[in-house]
Write a protein that holds these residues in place. Structure first.
Motif, PDB file in Angstrom:
ATOM      1  N   UNK A   1     -19.536  33.667   7.487  1.00  0.00           N
ATOM      2  CA  UNK A   1     -19.476  34.385   6.214  1.00  0.00           C
ATOM      3  C   UNK A   1     -20.674  33.997   5.348  1.00  0.00           C
ATOM      4  N   UNK A   2     -20.890  34.762   4.299  1.00  0.00           N
ATOM      5  CA  UNK A   2     -21.991  34.445   3.391  1.00  0.00           C
ATOM      6  C   UNK A   2     -21.821  33.059   2.788  1.00  0.00           C
ATOM      7  N   UNK A   3     -20.616  32.733   2.381  1.00  0.00           N
ATOM      8  CA  UNK A   3     -20.375  31.407   1.799  1.00  0.00           C
ATOM      9  C   UNK A   3     -20.630  30.294   2.810  1.00  0.00           C
ATOM     10  N   UNK A   4     -20.226  30.514   4.063  1.00  0.00           N
ATOM     11  CA  UNK A   4     -20.439  29.502   5.100  1.00  0.00           C
ATOM     12  C   UNK A   4     -21.925  29.313   5.394  1.00  0.00           C
ATOM     13  N   UNK A   5     -22.643  30.427   5.515  1.00  0.00           N
ATOM     14  CA  UNK A   5     -24.071  30.342   5.817  1.00  0.00           C
ATOM     15  C   UNK A   5     -24.845  29.730   4.657  1.00  0.00           C
ATOM     16  N   UNK A   6     -24.472  30.076   3.447  1.00  0.00           N
ATOM     17  CA  UNK A   6     -25.136  29.478   2.283  1.00  0.00           C
ATOM     18  C   UNK A   6     -24.922  27.970   2.274  1.00  0.00           C
ATOM     19  N   UNK A   7     -23.706  27.535   2.511  1.00  0.00           N
ATOM     20  CA  UNK A   7     -23.424  26.100   2.501  1.00  0.00           C
ATOM     21  C   UNK A   7     -24.188  25.377   3.602  1.00  0.00           C
ATOM     22  N   UNK A   8     -24.262  25.994   4.783  1.00  0.00           N
ATOM     23  CA  UNK A   8     -24.955  25.361   5.917  1.00  0.00           C
ATOM     24  C   UNK A   8     -26.433  25.178   5.640  1.00  0.00           C
ATOM     25  N   UNK A   9     -27.104  26.253   5.229  1.00  0.00           N
ATOM     26  CA  UNK A   9     -28.564  26.198   5.145  1.00  0.00           C
ATOM     27  C   UNK A   9     -29.075  25.595   3.843  1.00  0.00           C
ATOM     28  N   UNK A  10     -28.250  25.588   2.796  1.00  0.00           N
ATOM     29  CA  UNK A  10     -28.676  24.842   1.607  1.00  0.00           C
ATOM     30  C   UNK A  10     -28.664  23.346   1.902  1.00  0.00           C
ATOM     31  N   UNK A  11     -27.746  22.907   2.739  1.00  0.00           N
ATOM     32  CA  UNK A  11     -27.671  21.488   3.089  1.00  0.00           C
ATOM     33  C   UNK A  11     -28.718  21.108   4.127  1.00  0.00           C
ATOM     34  N   UNK A  12     -28.901  21.955   5.141  1.00  0.00           N
ATOM     35  CA  UNK A  12     -29.760  21.591   6.274  1.00  0.00           C
ATOM     36  C   UNK A  12     -31.240  21.899   6.057  1.00  0.00           C
ATOM     37  N   UNK A  13     -31.548  22.863   5.198  1.00  0.00           N
ATOM     38  CA  UNK A  13     -32.954  23.251   5.039  1.00  0.00           C
ATOM     39  C   UNK A  13     -33.423  23.239   3.588  1.00  0.00           C
ATOM     40  N   UNK A  14     -32.674  23.849   2.700  1.00  0.00           N
ATOM     41  CA  UNK A  14     -33.129  24.052   1.327  1.00  0.00           C
ATOM     42  C   UNK A  14     -32.941  22.832   0.431  1.00  0.00           C
ATOM     43  N   UNK A  15     -32.300  21.816   0.923  1.00  0.00           N
ATOM     44  CA  UNK A  15     -31.916  20.653   0.121  1.00  0.00           C
ATOM     45  C   UNK A  15     -33.040  20.085  -0.752  1.00  0.00           C
ATOM     46  N   UNK A  16     -34.279  19.924  -0.254  1.00  0.00           N
ATOM     47  CA  UNK A  16     -35.336  19.354  -1.117  1.00  0.00           C
ATOM     48  C   UNK A  16     -35.583  20.155  -2.384  1.00  0.00           C
ATOM     49  N   UNK A  17     -35.376  21.460  -2.323  1.00  0.00           N
ATOM     50  CA  UNK A  17     -35.669  22.313  -3.468  1.00  0.00           C
ATOM     51  C   UNK A  17     -34.765  22.025  -4.667  1.00  0.00           C
TER      52      UNK A  17
ATOM     53  N   UNK B   1     -33.018  28.040  -7.722  1.00  0.00           N
ATOM     54  CA  UNK B   1     -31.715  28.498  -7.253  1.00  0.00           C
ATOM     55  C   UNK B   1     -31.963  29.517  -6.144  1.00  0.00           C
ATOM     56  N   UNK B   2     -31.060  29.589  -5.183  1.00  0.00           N
ATOM     57  CA  UNK B   2     -31.277  30.427  -4.003  1.00  0.00           C
ATOM     58  C   UNK B   2     -31.005  31.902  -4.273  1.00  0.00           C
ATOM     59  N   UNK B   3     -31.674  32.737  -3.484  1.00  0.00           N
ATOM     60  CA  UNK B   3     -31.381  34.153  -3.439  1.00  0.00           C
ATOM     61  C   UNK B   3     -30.643  34.487  -2.152  1.00  0.00           C
ATOM     62  N   UNK B   4     -30.306  35.744  -1.971  1.00  0.00           N
ATOM     63  CA  UNK B   4     -29.508  36.133  -0.820  1.00  0.00           C
ATOM     64  C   UNK B   4     -30.278  36.076   0.500  1.00  0.00           C
ATOM     65  N   UNK B   5     -31.604  35.942   0.462  1.00  0.00           N
ATOM     66  CA  UNK B   5     -32.376  35.798   1.702  1.00  0.00           C
ATOM     67  C   UNK B   5     -32.709  34.347   2.023  1.00  0.00           C
ATOM     68  N   UNK B   6     -32.791  33.501   1.023  1.00  0.00           N
ATOM     69  CA  UNK B   6     -33.224  32.116   1.246  1.00  0.00           C
ATOM     70  C   UNK B   6     -32.409  31.402   2.318  1.00  0.00           C
TER      71      UNK B   6
END
Length: 344
Positions: free
Chosen positions: A179-195, A165-170
């Motif tokens: 916003x934090x919610x927007x950035x989390x949604x963007x980068x979990x989809x574009x980068x963190x997805x394999x995790x 699960x992600x932390x506030x820096x991931x």
């Protein structure tokens, strides 16, 4: 480390507030039921039994029908590996890219890098025949493609099942608009997805050896309705479970780092927004959903323990007979070994 003699001499007379201010207990077996206050509900004796903690090793006993399970809890590695793909993002990653380059190994005090810390932890998990790896965020200092690919490969090489699960820096690029919610949604989809291994980035559960490993992303300090509903479903199952989050849940007397469901969380108490170049915490404080999640967690009869990170300092608190264990940072090679067994 706290004085063990103090705990032994004062264990049954210890006031709840004093205990909540304590950090790791050393070699002390703690019955879950011993910490309930006068007006707190007693836990279900058929699920929770006792737990003990010695340095970075935790033992949890349950009366439920499970198989002995060994878990390595890893949090806050803060890897900043980067290649040419990261060049366009340098202005957003420079501060965290320069952080935690050399650290002191938590046992030996020797210099160690984040890469060495992560590799050594995984190697030790293999040698100790860990059954499961629980990663609770800030494994990355920013969503670097090179770092994410490297970690995913290393985890797969262990052949040990894992949850993340992600932390506030991931997912955070400092100074990036959104916003934090927007950035989390963007980068979990574009980068963190394999995790996430095909699971929902905001919540997931893994059932293993009769134990349910529940991961919920509270990296914005808050909980959304979908996560609350998901957790409620986990409690209804009756299956013994462990909850994994990044930011610790509110505990009286603790700092604002224990910010999830903290009644003082909000714009007036946000001291880090300028350094981290992000939006301020909400002016009105937490949503009712976040407070409802807090209540659900500490009234969950099948919850054995909570594990989190974020604070970069190991700690232990107990509320309603449920221990919340904060692991030290894996930047220093720290990990928490968790052994769950059926009561003899």
């Amino acid at each position: 480390m706290p004085n063990l003699g103090y705990f032994k001499d004062n264990f049954y007379n210890m006031k709840r507030r004093n205990f909540l201010g304590a950090t790791i207990t050393s070699g002390l077996g703690l019955p879950f039921y011993s910490f309930a206050g006068k007006n707190q509900p007693q836990s279900n004796p058929t699920v929770r039994d006792v737990f003990s903690m010695d340095k970075n090793s935790v033992r949890i006993f349950t009366n439920a029908e499970i198989k002995p399970t060994r878990i390595f809890h890893i949090t806050d590695t803060h890897l900043a590996l980067a290649d040419e793909r990261e060049v366009p993002f340098k202005t957003y990653s420079e501060r965290m890219g320069n952080a935690y380059k050399i650290n002191k190994q938590f046992e030996t005090g020797e210099d160690i890098t984040c890469v060495q810390s992560f590799e050594q932890t995984l190697q030790w998990a293999k040698e100790q025949k860990a059954d499961f790896l629980a990663l609770t965020g800030d494994i990355f200092s920013f969503p670097s493609e090179a770092a994410i690919e490297w970690v995913f490969q290393k985890l797969n090489e262990t052949e040990i099942p894992f949850g993340y699960i992600a932390g506030n820096h991931d997912w955070h690029y400092e100074g990036m608009e959104g916003s934090s919610n927007q950035l989390r949604e963007t980068w979990t989809k574009e980068r963190l997805k394999p995790m996430y291994q095909g699971n929902n980035p905001l919540f997931a559960s893994y059932e293993f050896n009769g134990i349910r490993m529940v991961f919920i992303d509270n990296s914005t300090y808050e909980i959304v309705p979908e996560q609350l509903e998901f957790f409620k479903q986990q409690t209804k199952s009756g299956i013994p479970m462990i909850l994994y989050i990044h930011i610790p849940l509110y505990m009286p007397g603790r700092s604002m780092g224990y910010g999830c469901a903290n009644p003082e969380w909000g714009e007036q108490t946000d001291k880090g927004f300028e350094v981290e170049r992000r939006e301020k915490w909400r002016k009105g404080g937490h949503t009712p959903t976040t407070f409802s999640f807090y209540d659900e967690v500490f009234n969950a009869q099948n919850l054995l323990a909570i594990f989190s990170g974020h604070m970069h300092r190991p700690a232990l608190d107990v509320k309603n007979n449920i221990p919340q264990i904060v692991s030290g940072p894996n930047t220093t090679g720290y990990y928490t070994e968790v052994n769950i067994s059926k009561t003899a």
